[in-house]
Design an enzyme around this catalytic site. Structure first.
Site, PDB file in Angstrom:
ATOM      1  N   HIS A   1     -11.966 -25.347  12.222  1.00  0.00           N
ATOM      2  CA  HIS A   1     -11.601 -24.295  12.877  1.00  0.00           C
ATOM      3  C   HIS A   1     -11.499 -23.506  11.558  1.00  0.00           C
ATOM      4  O   HIS A   1     -11.587 -22.116  11.915  1.00  0.00           O
ATOM      5  CB  HIS A   1     -10.160 -24.517  13.250  1.00  0.00           C
ATOM      6  CG  HIS A   1      -9.950 -25.159  14.633  1.00  0.00           C
ATOM      7  ND1 HIS A   1      -9.274 -24.703  15.624  1.00  0.00           N
ATOM      8  CD2 HIS A   1     -10.408 -26.490  15.052  1.00  0.00           C
ATOM      9  CE1 HIS A   1      -9.472 -25.732  16.805  1.00  0.00           C
ATOM     10  NE2 HIS A   1     -10.058 -26.655  16.094  1.00  0.00           N
TER      11      HIS A   1
ATOM     12  N   ASP B   1      -6.143 -18.229  15.391  1.00  0.00           N
ATOM     13  CA  ASP B   1      -6.636 -19.361  16.158  1.00  0.00           C
ATOM     14  C   ASP B   1      -5.729 -19.560  17.278  1.00  0.00           C
ATOM     15  O   ASP B   1      -4.508 -19.631  16.847  1.00  0.00           O
ATOM     16  CB  ASP B   1      -7.049 -20.459  15.246  1.00  0.00           C
ATOM     17  CG  ASP B   1      -7.306 -21.538  15.674  1.00  0.00           C
ATOM     18  OD1 ASP B   1      -8.545 -22.055  15.380  1.00  0.00           O
ATOM     19  OD2 ASP B   1      -6.975 -22.203  16.859  1.00  0.00           O
TER      20      ASP B   1
ATOM     21  N   GLN C   1     -24.087 -29.377   5.837  1.00  0.00           N
ATOM     22  CA  GLN C   1     -24.831 -29.606   7.192  1.00  0.00           C
ATOM     23  C   GLN C   1     -25.636 -28.625   7.536  1.00  0.00           C
ATOM     24  O   GLN C   1     -26.890 -28.484   8.118  1.00  0.00           O
ATOM     25  CB  GLN C   1     -23.727 -29.807   8.098  1.00  0.00           C
ATOM     26  CG  GLN C   1     -24.495 -30.215   9.548  1.00  0.00           C
ATOM     27  CD  GLN C   1     -23.501 -30.761  10.714  1.00  0.00           C
ATOM     28  OE1 GLN C   1     -22.809 -31.799  10.429  1.00  0.00           O
ATOM     29  NE2 GLN C   1     -23.361 -29.919  11.537  1.00  0.00           N
TER      30      GLN C   1
ATOM     31  N   HIS D   1     -21.478 -35.762  17.334  1.00  0.00           N
ATOM     32  CA  HIS D   1     -20.280 -35.974  18.050  1.00  0.00           C
ATOM     33  C   HIS D   1     -20.075 -34.752  19.045  1.00  0.00           C
ATOM     34  O   HIS D   1     -19.167 -34.815  19.697  1.00  0.00           O
ATOM     35  CB  HIS D   1     -19.172 -36.197  17.239  1.00  0.00           C
ATOM     36  CG  HIS D   1     -18.554 -34.860  16.394  1.00  0.00           C
ATOM     37  ND1 HIS D   1     -19.551 -34.224  15.858  1.00  0.00           N
ATOM     38  CD2 HIS D   1     -17.267 -34.457  16.397  1.00  0.00           C
ATOM     39  CE1 HIS D   1     -18.783 -33.314  15.262  1.00  0.00           C
ATOM     40  NE2 HIS D   1     -17.491 -33.132  15.683  1.00  0.00           N
TER      41      HIS D   1
ATOM     42  N   ASN E   1     -18.941 -26.431  16.722  1.00  0.00           N
ATOM     43  CA  ASN E   1     -19.738 -25.990  15.544  1.00  0.00           C
ATOM     44  C   ASN E   1     -21.169 -26.611  15.219  1.00  0.00           C
ATOM     45  O   ASN E   1     -22.032 -25.908  15.206  1.00  0.00           O
ATOM     46  CB  ASN E   1     -19.046 -25.995  13.976  1.00  0.00           C
ATOM     47  CG  ASN E   1     -17.588 -25.159  14.223  1.00  0.00           C
ATOM     48  OD1 ASN E   1     -17.934 -24.075  14.101  1.00  0.00           O
ATOM     49  ND2 ASN E   1     -16.610 -25.986  14.189  1.00  0.00           N
TER      50      ASN E   1
HETATM   51  C1  UDX Z   1     -12.885 -30.044  15.284  1.00  0.00           C
HETATM   52  C2  UDX Z   1     -13.301 -30.767  16.889  1.00  0.00           C
HETATM   53  O1  UDX Z   1     -13.364 -31.959  16.544  1.00  0.00           O
HETATM   54  C3  UDX Z   1     -14.499 -30.071  17.578  1.00  0.00           C
HETATM   55  O2  UDX Z   1     -14.684 -30.629  18.595  1.00  0.00           O
HETATM   56  C4  UDX Z   1     -14.168 -28.697  17.787  1.00  0.00           C
HETATM   57  O3  UDX Z   1     -15.019 -28.165  18.438  1.00  0.00           O
HETATM   58  C5  UDX Z   1     -13.775 -28.094  16.545  1.00  0.00           C
HETATM   59  O4  UDX Z   1     -13.026 -28.672  15.677  1.00  0.00           O
HETATM   60  P1  UDX Z   1     -15.048 -31.110  14.083  1.00  0.00           P
HETATM   61  O5  UDX Z   1     -15.012 -32.428  14.527  1.00  0.00           O
HETATM   62  O6  UDX Z   1     -15.182 -30.995  12.531  1.00  0.00           O
HETATM   63  O7  UDX Z   1     -14.274 -30.101  14.424  1.00  0.00           O
HETATM   64  O8  UDX Z   1     -16.451 -30.811  14.381  1.00  0.00           O
HETATM   65  P2  UDX Z   1     -17.516 -29.371  14.405  1.00  0.00           P
HETATM   66  O9  UDX Z   1     -17.122 -28.418  15.268  1.00  0.00           O
HETATM   67  O10 UDX Z   1     -18.639 -29.882  14.560  1.00  0.00           O
HETATM   68  O11 UDX Z   1     -17.348 -28.824  12.807  1.00  0.00           O
HETATM   69  C6  UDX Z   1     -17.706 -29.692  11.898  1.00  0.00           C
HETATM   70  C7  UDX Z   1     -18.295 -28.538  10.870  1.00  0.00           C
HETATM   71  O12 UDX Z   1     -18.182 -29.434   9.545  1.00  0.00           O
HETATM   72  C8  UDX Z   1     -19.508 -27.965  10.864  1.00  0.00           C
HETATM   73  O13 UDX Z   1     -19.397 -26.642  10.701  1.00  0.00           O
HETATM   74  C9  UDX Z   1     -20.658 -28.699  10.276  1.00  0.00           C
HETATM   75  O14 UDX Z   1     -21.755 -28.055   9.542  1.00  0.00           O
HETATM   76  C10 UDX Z   1     -19.553 -29.270   8.772  1.00  0.00           C
HETATM   77  N1  UDX Z   1     -20.106 -30.562   8.149  1.00  0.00           N
HETATM   78  C11 UDX Z   1     -19.841 -31.450   9.047  1.00  0.00           C
HETATM   79  C12 UDX Z   1     -20.537 -30.307   6.997  1.00  0.00           C
HETATM   80  O15 UDX Z   1     -20.544 -29.508   6.412  1.00  0.00           O
HETATM   81  N2  UDX Z   1     -20.938 -31.702   6.495  1.00  0.00           N
HETATM   82  C13 UDX Z   1     -20.944 -32.775   7.097  1.00  0.00           C
HETATM   83  O16 UDX Z   1     -21.042 -33.818   6.421  1.00  0.00           O
HETATM   84  C14 UDX Z   1     -20.392 -32.835   8.472  1.00  0.00           C
END
Ligand code: UDX
Length: 452
Positions: free
Chosen positions: A25, A117, A335, A350, A354
């Protein structure tokens, strides 16, 4: 540009952003801040103390810390709802005080505008009291919110459901199945606290608009149904990361050495694996994934986040010996740079929103391993609607191995790659002049500037 004349000089209108302090977020909120700053607004990020974003990476933004009372609080996943309510209660006085001071100091004719948010729902009471306009940021997908609200609306007919209906379609929500329910259940029944929270955090109250990290072309149907429901202007201006500055938004340190390793790999050959910042997997899933990766004989870059395994996070004893230099394991990766690297040809994800947008934007097809919340919904759209990924049917080494081969070297993988590149190009054109996302951003700038 969002400027107004004041005493002969140009004055920027202030936007105060209130993020929910978790990686998935904070990232879109900081990106939104960077976008609005580049369009002529002064931007302050007013954030809880917990998981403070890194100000040095964002010199273009101002930062202000809200007292959240969370020091020593159990912030683990099972206590998250309690933590969210505590944060919503505790941050209220601090935001109120900050806004009062801000308005006195700046002696503005115009009040600031708050963008928050939807999980930080306390903002509504503060803003109403100070008569400050608010806009809600929805960092999740529209398909998720639409499915969540539809399921809750028909909950009497759906819950509790039978064990054997898990693969049956959810009424009126094609292609979702009971298995893809957008929230946790116990004994196939919906949990009352989850219902209460969902209703509370998705009620936009006095907000005058919603911003979406999405695009009309990706989620037209869900966006238009939600718009009819909320009856305020919607601004789908995504994907944010393609407009914002490249600055890191990571709360964890990124291991950039994996980029040098990627430089040594053949184009499109590497599978990248990550489950994002929040969810965990079981010890068994870790081991099955490890052997699936090893047996697939494909190069891979795997993020094993510390604390992301329920139980022991040790990889099998001879795993590293078996994979040698064919695989690379890191705690946290840069990422976006990984996905845009020419060596990466697939993403086992997963399906956080994002990650989904980042993967599509780089034309990288996916293997979907959703865990909770929005992830199963996003995964279903990835595999069944946009058709840019495969579902992992089971976290068993044999299934992992064959699914990886299918994506990385099979004919199905080639088709998926072609489709995801087409989708990427389509989204790129939406972001250019004349495209829906481009136009929505222009309209948002105009809309914020014209708020009383
Ligand atoms: C959470 C929820 O789990 C997700 O389902 C929802 O859509 C948003 O909030 P998260 O699980 O962390 O987020 O997943 P995601 O939305 O994919 O965000 C992860 C972020 O971390 C991405 O922007 C990704 O680029 C970043 N990331 C992830 C890294 O920079 N490095 C990593 O090793 C893993």
């Amino acid at each position: 540009m969002a400027m107004k004349k004041q005493g002969g000089g140009d004055k920027r209108r202030r936007v105060v952003l209130v993020p929910y302090p978790f990686q998935g977020h904070i990232t879109p909120m900081l990106q939104l801040g960077s976008i609005l700053q580049s369009r002529g607004f002064s931007v302050t990020v007013s954030h809880p103390q917990y998981n403070s974003p890194p100000p040095s990476a964002h010199p273009e933004l101002e930062f202000h810390s809200l007292y959240d009372g969370l020091a020593g609080y159990d912030m683990s996943f099972h206590n998250l709802l309690a933590a969210i309510y505590a944060m919503n209660e505790n941050c209220r006085a601090s935001l109120d005080e900050y806004l009062v001071q801000l308005m006195e100091k700046e002696e503005e004719e115009e009040k600031p505008v708050i963008i928050y948010d939807n999980i930080m729902f306390f903002v509504d009471a503060v803003a109403t009291h100070l008569k400050i306009p608010t806009i809600v940021l929805r960092p999740f997908s529209a398909i998720y919110l639409h499915s969540l609200l539809s399921v809750l609306q028909q909950s009497d007919a759906i819950f509790p459901f039978q064990d054997d209906s898990i693969l049956e379609p959810l009424p009126d929500l094609h292609p979702l199945r009971f298995k893809d329910l957008p929230f946790p259940t116990i004994n196939n029944d919906v949990l009352e606290p989850v219902v209460e929270f969902s209703v509370r955090s998705n009620d936009i109250r006095s907000s005058v608009a919603c911003i979406w990290n999405s695009l009309e072309e990706l989620e037209h149907s869900a966006l238009s149904k939600l718009q009819q429901r909320y009856k305020v202007p919607f601004f789908p201006i995504g994907p944010f990361h393609k407009r914002a500055s490249d600055s890191s938004t990571s709360l964890l340190e990124e291991d950039t050495s994996c980029l040098e390793w990627l430089d040594r790999q053949a184009p499109g050959s590497v599978l990248y694996i990550s489950i994002g910042s929040l969810v965990n997997i079981s010890e068994k899933d870790l081991v099955e994934t490890a052997w699936g990766l090893a047996n697939s004989e494909q190069p891979f870059l795997w993020v094993v986040r510390p604390g992301s395994v329920n139980g022991c996070d040790q990889l099998p004893e001879d795993f590293e010996r078996v994979i040698g230099d064919r695989g690379r394991i890191v705690k946290w990766a840069p990422q976006r740079s990984v996905l845009s690297h020419r060596a990466v040809g697939g993403f086992m994800s997963h399906c956080g929103w994002n990650s989904t947008l980042e993967s599509i934007s780089e034309g990288v097809p996916m293997i979907c391993t959703p865990v909770i919340s929005d992830q199963p919904v996003n995964a279903r759209y990835i595999s069944q609607v946009w058709k840019v990924g495969l579902e992992l049917e089971k976290a068993e080494r044999g299934v992992v191995e064959t699914t990886i081969r299918k994506l990385m070297v099979g004919s199905e993988g080639r088709e998926l790659r072609k489709r995801v590149v087409d989708l990427k190009l389509k989204l790129e054109s939406c972001m250019q002049k004349g495209g829906s996302s481009y136009q929505a951003l222009d309209e948002l700038v105009e809309f914020i500037s014209s708020l009383p």
